[in-house]
Scaffold this active site. Sequence first.
Site, PDB file in Angstrom:
ATOM      1  N   LYS A  47     -12.014   4.018  16.600  1.00 47.07           N
ATOM      2  CA  LYS A  47     -12.353   4.849  17.768  1.00 47.07           C
ATOM      3  C   LYS A  47     -12.589   4.024  19.025  1.00 47.07           C
ATOM      4  O   LYS A  47     -13.111   4.537  20.014  1.00 47.07           O
ATOM      5  CB  LYS A  47     -13.592   5.697  17.450  1.00 47.07           C
TER       6      LYS A  47
ATOM      7  N   ASN B  62     -25.865  20.512   8.182  1.00 46.48           N
ATOM      8  CA  ASN B  62     -26.375  19.302   7.532  1.00 46.48           C
ATOM      9  C   ASN B  62     -27.829  19.096   7.926  1.00 46.48           C
ATOM     10  O   ASN B  62     -28.381  19.870   8.721  1.00 46.48           O
ATOM     11  CB  ASN B  62     -25.501  18.094   7.869  1.00 46.48           C
TER      12      ASN B  62
END
Length: 434
Positions: A376, A245
Site C-alpha cells: 500500500k 468486529n
Amino acid sequence: MLAKACDNLRMTLDSTHLASSPGLAEETLAAPLRDPDDARKTVVLGVTGCIAAYKACEVVRALVKDGHRVVVVMTEAATRFVGPLTFRTLTGEPVVTSLWDDPDAAPVHHISLAEEADVIALVPCTANVIAKVAGGTADDMLTTTVLASEAPLVVAPAMNTHMWRDELTQANVETLRTRGAIIVEPGTGDLACGDVGEGRLAPAEEILDAIRTELDRCGDLAGVRMLVTAGPTYEPLDAVRFLGNRSSGRTGYAIAEEAARRGARVTLVSGPTALPDPFGASTVRVETAAEMLDAALAAYDDIDVVIATAAVSDFAPVDANAGKIKKGDAPATIELAPTEDILARLAADKGERLLVGFAAETSDVSAYAREKLQRKSLDLVVANDVSLPGLGFGSKRNRVVLIDAHGEWELPEMDKRMLARELLDEVVTRLASR
Ligand SMILES: Cc1cc2nc3c(=O)[nH]c(=O)nc-3n(C[C@H](O)[C@H](O)[C@H](O)COP(=O)(O)O)c2cc1C
C-alpha cells in the site's frame, strides 16, 4: 536545598523590588490573568500541601527562565507551607489560591485558566489531590482547573511511604496514568516524617524534563491537516443484524484528540463506537466500509497526513435484507463480497501525503504488516497482535511494533493515549525531515 531556594528567592525579590510592595500583589490579583498578545506557553503549576512544596520554587524558576508563563495555583493546605507571595514574585503572575478570589472575573476564572494552560503540572502532589483528580472531584481552584482542562497533566507525587504504597493511592495513580497523565515517580530516600523509603519528590530536573517534553509537543502539529479513521465498520445482514468486529475506536480517538491538541486540523471518520467525539476534531460518523471510504475521500484533497486505525470489515454480505430476517427464514449460508480497501484506495492517490496504517493480526504480525507497508506504499505501519489477552482490541492498552522501509522497533506496552503521543512524535519527526 531549602537554603538554595531561599537564596534564589531573595535574589528575585531584590531584582524585582516586589517584597516591599504588598499592594502590588493585591492589585495584580484583580487584573485579568492573560495578556491576549502574550505568545509564551502557559504552565499552570499546582502546588499542594506537602513539606516538599518549597521545592516547587526551583521548578517554577527554571520554567520562567525557559521563557514560559507560569501561573501557580495553590491549595489552601499548600499556603501553610509556602506563602503565595513567593510564587507571585518568582512568576510575576497572580497566584490563585481560591475559586472565589476574583468573583468579577470575565471570562470565568477557573475555566479561562483551564483553557489557557498548555500544560498543567502538580508539583508536589499530595495523596489527597491525586485521589480527588482520579475521582473527578472539583472542590477547589486547583482540582476544578484540572477537571476543566484538556491540557496534558504532569503529576509529581510526594508523600510518606505508607501513603504512597497504600493500594488506594496506587489505584488512583493508575487511574491517572490510564487517563494519560504523566507520573514523575517519587524517589526513595529520607522523608520529612523521619521514615526512609519511597515517596520523596522526584528531583527537579526529572520533573522539568517531563514538563518540557509536554511543552515541546504543544503546537508541533500546527498547520498540519490530518485524517484519522477509527472504530469498526458494521456491514448489515438485515435491518437489525450486522457483520462487525471488536474494535473500540480508542486508539484513533486518542490520536485525533492528541493531534488536535497539538495544533493539527483533524477530521476523524469513525465507525460505530461508544466514545464521545474527541475534543477539537471534526468527527464524521459512518457505519459501513463504503460510507467510511466516501467520507475519507470527501476529506482527502486537503489532507497532509492520514492515520488509518479503523478496523474496516474486509467483507460485507452481498444482499442485506431490508427487514428483519425471521428465525425460521435464516439462510444456511451468507454470501459475502470483499469491501473496497480504503487505505489502498487512498494510497493510490498518495501524492506528498504521509500515510500511516495499522495492522491488527493474530499471527506472523511483522511479516503481514511489512507486506501491507509495501503493497500500500505506506510510510509507517503500526502492527499489533490482537490475540494477546488484555491488549489491543477493546482494551485501553496496547503493545505495538512500528515498521517502516528501514526496519522495525517495538514500543513497550502502554496506554493508548501514550501510544497516540509516541506515534504523533514519530509523525512530527517524519514531517520535519521532508
Ligand atoms: C507537616 C505536614 C506535612 C505533610 N506532608 C504531606 C506530604 O508530603 N504528602 C501528602 O500527600 N500529604 C501531606 N500532608 C497531609 C496533607 O497536607 C493533607 O492531606 C492536606 O489535606 C492536603 O491538602 P491538599 O491536598 O488540598 O493540598 C502533610 C501534612 C502536614 C501537617
